[in-house]
Design an enzyme around this catalytic site. Structure first.
Site, mmCIF file in Angstrom:
data_model
loop_
_atom_site.group_PDB
_atom_site.id
_atom_site.type_symbol
_atom_site.label_atom_id
_atom_site.label_comp_id
_atom_site.label_asym_id
_atom_site.label_seq_id
_atom_site.Cartn_x
_atom_site.Cartn_y
_atom_site.Cartn_z
ATOM 1 N N ARG A 103 0.833 -1.201 0.009
ATOM 2 C CA ARG A 103 0.007 -0.048 -0.043
ATOM 3 C C ARG A 103 0.965 1.260 0.051
ATOM 4 O O ARG A 103 1.815 1.467 0.747
ATOM 5 C CB ARG A 103 -0.868 0.069 1.403
ATOM 6 C CG ARG A 103 -2.079 -0.784 1.402
ATOM 7 C CD ARG A 103 -3.005 -0.374 2.534
ATOM 8 N NE ARG A 103 -2.577 0.086 3.492
ATOM 9 C CZ ARG A 103 -3.196 0.431 4.374
ATOM 10 N NH1 ARG A 103 -4.523 0.329 4.547
ATOM 11 N NH2 ARG A 103 -2.827 0.748 5.934
ATOM 12 N N THR A 107 -1.658 7.570 -0.150
ATOM 13 C CA THR A 107 -2.939 7.234 -1.039
ATOM 14 C C THR A 107 -3.606 6.048 -0.551
ATOM 15 O O THR A 107 -4.942 5.904 -0.945
ATOM 16 C CB THR A 107 -2.575 7.097 -2.480
ATOM 17 O OG1 THR A 107 -2.108 5.797 -2.715
ATOM 18 C CG2 THR A 107 -1.890 8.446 -2.904
ATOM 19 N N ASP A 199 1.057 -3.541 11.839
ATOM 20 C CA ASP A 199 1.469 -3.569 10.544
ATOM 21 C C ASP A 199 1.888 -5.402 10.496
ATOM 22 O O ASP A 199 2.847 -5.799 11.164
ATOM 23 C CB ASP A 199 2.727 -2.905 9.935
ATOM 24 C CG ASP A 199 2.948 -3.197 8.704
ATOM 25 O OD1 ASP A 199 3.296 -4.224 8.138
ATOM 26 O OD2 ASP A 199 2.935 -2.189 7.997
ATOM 27 N N ASP A 202 5.268 -6.439 9.103
ATOM 28 C CA ASP A 202 6.561 -5.888 10.008
ATOM 29 C C ASP A 202 6.423 -6.853 11.230
ATOM 30 O O ASP A 202 7.529 -7.330 11.704
ATOM 31 C CB ASP A 202 6.198 -4.465 10.241
ATOM 32 C CG ASP A 202 6.807 -3.439 9.345
ATOM 33 O OD1 ASP A 202 7.601 -3.806 8.496
ATOM 34 O OD2 ASP A 202 6.232 -2.304 9.554
#
Ligand code: PRP
Ligand code: URA
Length: 208
Positions: A103, A107, A199, A202
């Site tokens: 991603r 945006t 995340d 991660d």
């Protein structure tokens, strides 16, 4: 079809460990893999059985088999890779494709960087894997790639989903089945699922 959300005390327990920011990378990976197995089991409830004959030590009896060649797993890189071990435990010989997306942080639009899918994928049921369904942009992009290749049956498996992501898939591709372990409340201003687990990539790879 409505989305399938796993409701089980063990899922509550395991998702809470995943959410905890102190959970180690090792335990995080193990839990993602374990929950992926459970989701896959649920998604395979409609698997077609072929009748076979089995010779037990006592007698011949009727048995069944699932033709694993009718299925392909497709993780969305990177985080989806964390679910592959778990689903392969159920179907060790299914083929695996890869779709690489990340991603754009500003945006939130998916950026494509890789796509390699098994031959004859159009003849298979594709089980698409991504632990996080947030805005739904990545999932819809990956589904469109599969549709372009002629895939007719797609099941999307996620560990945590936001309502916006489920809505986006259902509005864009109502025929895609969604199986998620947990439905969270919302997205924050940065497109992260709240309360979520942070995340996923991660945390699986220990990159932050
Ligand atoms: C995460 C996640 C999904 C996507 C979900 O990937 O694994 O692919 O975000 O967000 P969306 O529903 O709003 O599209 P990320 O972009 O962080 O890439 P990574 O797996 O490489 O870390
Ligand atoms: N991707 C993630 O890894 N986590 C989120 O909460 C949203 C998108």
């Amino acid at each position: 079809m409505k989305e399938v959300i796993l409701k089980h005390p063990m899922i509550e327990h395991k998702i809470s460990i995943l959410r905890n920011e102190k959970t180690s990378t090792k335990e995080f990976r193990e839990l993602i893999s374990e929950i992926a197995s459970i989701l896959c089991l649920e998604a395979l409830k409609d698997a077609k059985l072929e009748e076979i004959t089995v010779k037990t030590p006592i007698t011949l009896t009727k048995g069944y088999r699932i033709n694993e060649d009718n299925y392909a797993f497709v993780p969305i890189l990177r985080a989806g890779m964390g679910m592959v071990d778990g689903v392969l435990r159920l179907m060790p010989t299914a083929k695996i494709g890869h779709i690489g997306l990340y991603r754009n942080e500003k945006t939130l639009e998916p950026v494509e960087y890789y796509c390699k899918l098994p031959n004859n994928i159009e003849e298979k049921t594709v089980i698409l894997l991504d632990p996080m369904l947030a805005t739904g942009g990545s999932a819809v992009n990956a589904i469109s790639k599969l549709k372009d290749r002629g895939v007719k049956k797609i099941k999307f498996l996620s560990i945590i989903s936001a309502p916006a992501g489920i809505k986006k898939i259902q509005e864009t591709y109502p025929d895609v089945e969604i199986y998620t372990a947990y439905l969270d409340k919302e997205l924050n201003e940065f497109g992260y699922i709240v309360p979520g687990l942070g995340d996923a990539g991660d945390r699986i790879y220990g990159t932050k």
